[in-house]
Design an enzyme around this catalytic site. Structure first.
Site, short mmCIF file in Angstrom:
data_model
loop_
_atom_site.label_atom_id
_atom_site.label_comp_id
_atom_site.label_asym_id
_atom_site.label_seq_id
_atom_site.Cartn_x
_atom_site.Cartn_y
_atom_site.Cartn_z
N GLU A 277 0.77 -1.17 -0.02
CA GLU A 277 -0.01 -0.04 -0.06
C GLU A 277 0.87 1.23 -0.14
OE1 GLU A 277 -2.89 0.17 -0.97
OE2 GLU A 277 -4.17 -0.11 0.63
N THR B 253 -5.63 7.74 -5.30
CA THR B 253 -5.67 7.53 -3.75
C THR B 253 -4.97 8.55 -3.11
OG1 THR B 253 -6.39 5.30 -3.84
CG2 THR B 253 -5.65 5.97 -1.82
N1 HSE Z 1 -8.74 4.57 4.02
C1 HSE Z 1 -8.17 4.87 2.63
C2 HSE Z 1 -8.71 6.26 2.18
C3 HSE Z 1 -8.55 3.64 1.75
O1 HSE Z 1 -9.85 6.55 2.24
O2 HSE Z 1 -7.79 6.85 1.69
C4 HSE Z 1 -8.12 3.98 0.32
O3 HSE Z 1 -7.18 3.14 0.03
#
Ligand code: HSE
Length: 309
Positions: free
Chosen positions: A130, A183
């Site tokens: 990640e 993201t």
């Molecule tokens: N918790 C993370 C976010 C999940 O909302 O950025 C996405 O990878």
């Protein structure tokens, strides 16, 4: 055994009110990884399909190989693998795409080596995937992809993760509109501070969600699916988000919010029939603004990764 093929599932992170602390696994989609032992100690990404050429095969920068490299280094093993990755979901989808690859890779390596570590101990290595994918080692996608079920990350330092039992008839409708949200960008637009009022409201919902799941109180789950902190900011990245959400609740959903960083949207429903209707209603709402979307309906997947024949 010299080769293994593993599936790891997509995930819904945040689950409305639990930013970076709630996540759940679904039955599909999911990524597949084939790992084959080499005679040397190299990690080589042989092939990636389904990524439209977007992912690097540089093993030091790919979410499937980095967890394997970190895992081998932790164990002090001089072992090499060829990796083939079949992406079954879009990148930047909000479905935990990179996490599914990370989990499938490290789970496969652990199995091929005769399971020197228990599955839960693989989490820190999967989180490193990640980190390379989006710059932040949050666990709310990798933990449910690895452990299955609905997972809470109670603490990051030290890492403390637990699973919450869920009602049998709780279904997830998931829709992925044909829009990309990075993201990293979706995290950068968030504010660093939260007002006391919002924190109080959010804590109420986090508590309500856990109590609702554990006591099969569907109405309480629904009432708790309100996000005061993240959704108001990120919803601007998803065209027609509020129309889609309204369509879901009018079709009978308990509640609806953004899946992970978006653009995918998820809803909870009691029963498969309602969940199918909710998915169809959300799809129609996206189509009304000319956005094509793919839907998935599933229970919460308790199994996590699985070995494919
Ligand atoms: N918790 C993370 C976010 C999940 O909302 O950025 C996405 O990878």
């Amino acid at each position: 055994m010299d080769s293994i093929r593993v599936f790891a599932p997509a995930t819904v992170a945040n689950v409305a009110c639990g930013f970076d602390i709630f996540g759940l696994a679904v039955d599909n989609p999911g990524d597949e990884v084939i790992l084959t032992r080499r005679n040397d100690n190299k990690i080589v990404i042989r092939e990636i399909t389904g990524d439209a050429g977007k992912l690097t095969i540089d093993e030091t920068r790919n979410a499937v190989s980095v967890p394997v490299i970190k895992y081998l280094a932790h164990l002090g093993l001089q072992t090499g693998f060829d990796i083939v990755l079949h992406k079954k979901m879009a990148l930047g989808s909000g479905l935990g795409s990179s996490s599914a690859s990370s989990v499938a890779g490290v789970f496969a390596a652990n199995k091929l080596l005769g399971e020197p570590l228990s599955t839960d101990k693989l989490l820190p290595f999967a989180m490193e995937g990640e980190r390379v994918a989006c710059g932040s080692a949050h666990a709310d996608n990798v933990a449910p992809a690895l452990l299955g079920g609905f997972v809470v990350i109670r603490s990051y330092a030290p890492l403390d993760v637990f699973k919450v039992p869920v009602p049998d008839n709780l279904y997830v409708s998931l829709i992925h509109p044909d829009v990309e949200v990075n993201t990293k960008d979706a995290r950068h637009i968030l504010k660093n501070e939260v007002s006391m009022n919002k924190a109080i409201s959010q804590m109420g919902n986090v508590s309500g969600m856990i109590a609702g799941l554990m006591s099969s109180d569907y109405a309480l789950i629904g009432r708790s699916m309100v996000d005061f902190i993240i959704e108001p900011i990120r919803s601007i990245l998803i065209p027609s988000f509020f129309e889609v959400k309204m369509a879901a609740t009018e079709a009978g959903a308990l509640g609806c919010s953004i899946s992970g960083a978006g653009p995918s949207v998820f809803a909870f429903s009691e029963g498969r029939e309602t969940a199918e209707k909710v998915a169809a209603a959300m799809k129609t709402a996206f189509e009304q603004v000319n956005i094509q979307a793919t839907t998935y309906v599933s229970t919460i997947n308790q199994a996590g990764p699985k070995i494919l024949e």
